[in-house]
Write a protein that holds these residues in place. Sequence first.
Motif, PDB file in Angstrom:
ATOM      1  N   UNK A  92       0.795  -1.224   0.000  1.00 51.72           N
ATOM      2  CA  UNK A  92       0.000   0.000   0.000  1.00 51.72           C
ATOM      3  C   UNK A  92       0.824   1.269   0.000  1.00 51.72           C
ATOM      4  N   UNK A  93       1.999   1.233   0.631  1.00 50.94           N
ATOM      5  CA  UNK A  93       2.839   2.433   0.750  1.00 50.94           C
ATOM      6  C   UNK A  93       2.011   3.612   1.242  1.00 50.94           C
ATOM      7  N   UNK A  94       1.235   3.375   2.280  1.00 54.44           N
ATOM      8  CA  UNK A  94       0.311   4.398   2.777  1.00 54.44           C
ATOM      9  C   UNK A  94       0.997   5.534   3.511  1.00 54.44           C
ATOM     10  N   UNK A 102       1.902  11.867   8.940  1.00 55.86           N
ATOM     11  CA  UNK A 102       1.953  12.848  10.023  1.00 55.86           C
ATOM     12  C   UNK A 102       2.283  12.235  11.375  1.00 55.86           C
ATOM     13  N   UNK A 103       2.424  10.925  11.441  1.00 53.67           N
ATOM     14  CA  UNK A 103       2.768  10.318  12.719  1.00 53.67           C
ATOM     15  C   UNK A 103       4.136  10.789  13.174  1.00 53.67           C
ATOM     16  N   UNK A 171      -5.016   6.056  -1.103  1.00 56.67           N
ATOM     17  CA  UNK A 171      -5.181   7.017  -0.016  1.00 56.67           C
ATOM     18  C   UNK A 171      -4.765   6.351   1.288  1.00 56.67           C
ATOM     19  N   UNK A 172      -4.883   7.091   2.370  1.00 51.24           N
ATOM     20  CA  UNK A 172      -4.554   6.546   3.677  1.00 51.24           C
ATOM     21  C   UNK A 172      -5.765   6.037   4.432  1.00 51.24           C
ATOM     22  N   UNK A 173      -6.860   5.810   3.728  1.00 55.52           N
ATOM     23  CA  UNK A 173      -8.091   5.377   4.393  1.00 55.52           C
ATOM     24  C   UNK A 173      -7.952   4.015   5.049  1.00 55.52           C
TER      25      UNK A 173
END
Length: 202
Positions: A92-94, A102-103, A171-173
């Motif tokens: 996924x390379x999220x 943002x972590x 996306x990061x969903x």
Amino acid sequence: MFSANTMNAALRISRYAAPTAVLAFSLSPVTVEAKESAKPDVSAVKKSIADLIEDDAERRGDGTSLTGTFVRLAWHCAGTYSKVDGSGGSNGARMRFDPEASWGANAGLGIARNALEAVKEKHPDISYADLYTLAGVVAVEEAGCSTLNSCPACGRGPKIPFRIGREDADSGETSPKECGLPDADKGSRKNTNSARSRCFLS
């Protein structure tokens, strides 16, 4: 007389060069079937990553490089994997998207992702998920000999098996709701073993 930089460049080229192609010519028409998707030349991608590490180190000129950052990038992509529900992981390379981008645990890894954009542009057939993992592989292999010590003669580290096939998310969903990466300041063996039970370089 060859300079050290020239010899190192020659070693990198010979190490990652693909086998010589055998060309066959024919006067008869050739039928070419369309492929669903082209597979990346992993050897060529590895060489591009190795060149990127070397060129960046030369520009810095202070003994530092992208090596450790690429290892951390691969680890933090894989480190979100959970055996409980199968979420997270390198596929996924999220990390390109929020919330993972943002972590706090991923602070500074934008440097690695941005640096690899040049490799992605040169080799568009490789997914970001494969690229981020392969960057960690090359970083370890470039770090030194099989003795895990730096080797000026060959520049090789331990050989790491690698297979392509990871796909990119849009996306990061589908990212984990919370950062599951272990905090760097919790250095006990208990926490380290707990992290190992949750994560692996997928």
